[in-house]
Design a protein around this motif. Structure first.
Motif, PDB file in Angstrom:
ATOM      1  N   ASP A 246      -1.241   1.072  -3.498  1.00  0.00           N
ATOM      2  CA  ASP A 246      -0.002   1.847  -3.543  1.00  0.00           C
ATOM      3  C   ASP A 246       0.786   1.680  -2.247  1.00  0.00           C
ATOM      4  OD1 ASP A 246      -2.042   3.223  -2.184  1.00  0.00           O
ATOM      5  OD2 ASP A 246      -1.101   5.172  -2.541  1.00  0.00           O
ATOM      6  N   ARG A 249       2.420  -1.698  -2.342  1.00  0.00           N
ATOM      7  CA  ARG A 249       3.620  -1.641  -3.190  1.00  0.00           C
ATOM      8  C   ARG A 249       4.790  -1.028  -2.429  1.00  0.00           C
ATOM      9  NH1 ARG A 249       4.953  -2.126  -8.654  1.00  0.00           N
ATOM     10  NH2 ARG A 249       7.150  -1.599  -8.885  1.00  0.00           N
ATOM     11  N   ASP A 250       4.543   0.063  -1.711  1.00  0.00           N
ATOM     12  CA  ASP A 250       5.609   0.703  -0.926  1.00  0.00           C
ATOM     13  C   ASP A 250       6.177  -0.268   0.108  1.00  0.00           C
ATOM     14  OD1 ASP A 250       5.259   3.037  -2.339  1.00  0.00           O
ATOM     15  OD2 ASP A 250       4.062   4.025  -0.781  1.00  0.00           O
TER      16      ASP A 250
END
Length: 274
Positions: A246, A249-250
């Motif tokens: 995650d 992805r950020d």
């Protein structure tokens, strides 16, 4: 007993007609094997099987793979990697801890002072509601155009765009395929990102792991299912070594928003590359 083997012209040229014919006749090919790509069992008497020849500086190792995973081909790798290949093929695998979903990059050998190298992080990424195996490439420092003194600044992204990578404006949109490039997943590990060879010759390693990079079972399973890996690249300092998918992805989203991200979709080595 004859085997259901595919022996490409490149492999035949390396091993010779006599050895290729012995393989096809079943004289020197096993009836069962562990696929060098997906690591699940295969049977040369019951299913189409690819012969994959790994060639180093001094050694060559012949392995087998499901034809549905990768086609028969010659793969040129570092000599040191072949030692690991031999251990893997003969079952003498060293124990390794399970990898994190998006662990630290695997890097090429230590560079000379002032020379940047490429680091890679693997992870799964959600694009338009579907999970895709992804690689994120980031240099350790600015990249100069070959043959220059570096006074032109960091040209990592322009060089990749010249090779066919496309700027990413929205991470939720899958990148387009890049002809001639591919990702080498062998012995269940990530070995290299391959670029087209000069004058149509054998592919060359654009990035090659100093030690094969462990990937998660989910990453490997998804890659063998889709036969495609999304490869993202950003200048030094744009992404970092993110410990979770995650967070990766950020970081990709932020790099894309800043115009600092390019990408391409690549097949597993040889599958559709031209």
């Amino acid at each position: 007993m004859p085997r259901m083997l595919d022996v490409s012209e490149d492999v035949r040229a390396e091993i010779g007609d006599q050895e290729a014919d012995r393989l096809l006749a079943g004289e020197s090919a096993p009836s069962s094997y562990d696929c060098t790509s997906c690591r699940t069992p295969g049977d040369t008497e019951q299913e189409r099987t690819s012969t994959v020849l790994f060639v180093g500086e001094e050694t060559a190792v012949l392995a087998f793979a499901h034809a549905s995973c990768i086609p028969s081909q010659v793969v040129r790798v570092a000599e040191a990697q072949l030692q690991g290949a031999v251990r893997s093929i003969t079952g003498e695998r060293p124990a390794a801890p399970p990898p994190a979903p998006a662990g630290p990059p695997a890097r090429t050998p230590e560079p000379a002072p002032g020379q940047a190298v490429l680091g890679i992080t693997s992870g799964l990424i959600l694009v338009q509601g579907e999970l895709h195996p992804a690689l994120v490439v980031e240099p350790t420092g600015p990249i100069a155009r070959p043959g220059t003194d570096g006074s032109g600044g960091d040209v990592f992204l322009p060089l990749l765009i010249e090779q066919g990578f496309a700027p990413v404006h929205e991470v939720n949109r899958a990148p387009v395929p890049l002809s001639g490039w591919s990702v080498l997943l062998a012995m269940g590990q990530l070995h290299a990102v391959l670029a087209p060879g000069a004058a149509g010759g054998s592919p060359v390693a654009w990035w090659q792991a100093h030690q094969p990079l462990q990937v998660t079972d989910d990453w490997r399973t998804t890659a063998n299912k889709t036969h495609t890996v999304l490869v993202y690249a950003a200048p030094a300092g744009s992404i970092g070594q993110q410990p979770r998918e995650d967070l990766m992805r950020d970081a990709l989203e932020k790099a894309a928003a800043g115009g600092r991200l390019v990408a391409a979709a690549m097949p597993l080595a040889g599958t559709g590359a031209s």
